[in-house]
Design a protein around this motif. Structure first.
Motif, mmCIF file in Angstrom:
data_model
loop_
_atom_site.group_PDB
_atom_site.id
_atom_site.type_symbol
_atom_site.label_atom_id
_atom_site.label_comp_id
_atom_site.label_asym_id
_atom_site.label_seq_id
_atom_site.Cartn_x
_atom_site.Cartn_y
_atom_site.Cartn_z
ATOM 1 N N VAL A 128 0.882 -1.175 0.000
ATOM 2 C CA VAL A 128 0.000 0.000 0.000
ATOM 3 C C VAL A 128 0.915 1.219 0.000
ATOM 4 C CG1 VAL A 128 -1.961 1.137 1.116
ATOM 5 C CG2 VAL A 128 -1.670 -1.338 1.376
ATOM 6 N N PRO A 129 1.444 1.578 -1.189
ATOM 7 C CA PRO A 129 2.466 2.627 -1.259
ATOM 8 C C PRO A 129 2.000 3.999 -0.805
ATOM 9 C CG PRO A 129 1.829 1.889 -3.459
ATOM 10 C CD PRO A 129 1.147 0.988 -2.483
ATOM 11 N N GLY A 130 0.703 4.196 -0.644
ATOM 12 C CA GLY A 130 0.187 5.474 -0.154
ATOM 13 C C GLY A 130 0.252 5.602 1.352
ATOM 14 N N VAL A 131 0.889 4.632 2.043
ATOM 15 C CA VAL A 131 1.008 4.679 3.504
ATOM 16 C C VAL A 131 2.485 4.686 3.887
ATOM 17 C CG1 VAL A 131 0.584 3.448 5.670
ATOM 18 C CG2 VAL A 131 -1.187 3.487 3.905
ATOM 19 N N THR A 132 2.839 5.618 4.763
ATOM 20 C CA THR A 132 4.184 5.678 5.336
ATOM 21 C C THR A 132 4.065 5.553 6.848
ATOM 22 O OG1 THR A 132 4.953 7.122 3.573
ATOM 23 C CG2 THR A 132 6.288 7.079 5.581
ATOM 24 N N CYS A 133 4.898 4.698 7.429
ATOM 25 C CA CYS A 133 4.953 4.544 8.878
ATOM 26 C C CYS A 133 6.260 5.124 9.387
ATOM 27 C CB CYS A 133 4.865 3.072 9.282
ATOM 28 S SG CYS A 133 3.274 2.312 8.906
ATOM 29 N N HIS A 134 6.178 5.895 10.441
ATOM 30 C CA HIS A 134 7.361 6.402 11.131
ATOM 31 C C HIS A 134 7.484 5.612 12.427
ATOM 32 C CE1 HIS A 134 6.608 9.764 8.393
ATOM 33 N NE2 HIS A 134 7.926 9.904 8.446
#
Length: 149
Positions: A34-40
């Motif tokens: 799901v490339p539209g999600v970034t986790c920090h």
């Protein structure tokens, strides 16, 4: 460094003090399916130390388009799937991030956790990314086959 199926970037590094070899690292990781999600993810790095760091934090956000095709490719079981993992110490501890899909609420759940018990507890943290407002969102009225007129 997090060894992830997605790409990871060190975003920040904060020293915990002059007389320690421990730092707080912040990594940015894109969900590989799901490339539209970034986790920090923030975690302790204990260089040259036999420490057994377990605490971590996670915050995931929509950072690009999320489509129905993206959601169609993910594991929708109750266990979800591991999307990132990294060794945390020489004591065989691993940080994992698992994606779980909450179909009823149309939300992606990201659970970060340690695979080794520390002081009677498995450390974990949770973040969610609602699909509302994305191309993956399905109107509940039409999702159930009921059309609104």
């Amino acid at each position: 460094m997090l060894m992830a199926t997605g790409c990871g970037d060190d975003v920040g590094k904060v020293s915990l003090g002059l007389f320690t070899t421990k730092d707080v690292l912040i990594d940015a990781l894109d969900d590989p399916k799901v490339p539209g999600v970034t986790c920090h993810i923030s975690r302790i790095e204990a260089n040259l130390d036999f420490a057994d760091p377990s605490d971590m934090g996670i915050a995931c956000r929509q950072t690009g388009p999320i489509t129905a095709a993206d959601i169609a490719t993910i594991d929708k079981s109750k266990n979800g799937e591991v999307v990132f993992k990294a060794s945390l110490s020489i004591l065989f501890k691993v940080l994992k991030v698992r994606r779980i899909y909450d179909a009823e609420n149309q939300t992606l759940i990201y659970l970060s956790y340690s695979t080794k018990e520390t002081n009677g507890s498995h450390k974990h943290a949770l973040s969610t990314v609602p699909l509302y407002g994305t191309h993956a969102w399905q109107d509940p009225a039409t999702k159930a086959g009921n059309s609104v007129r």
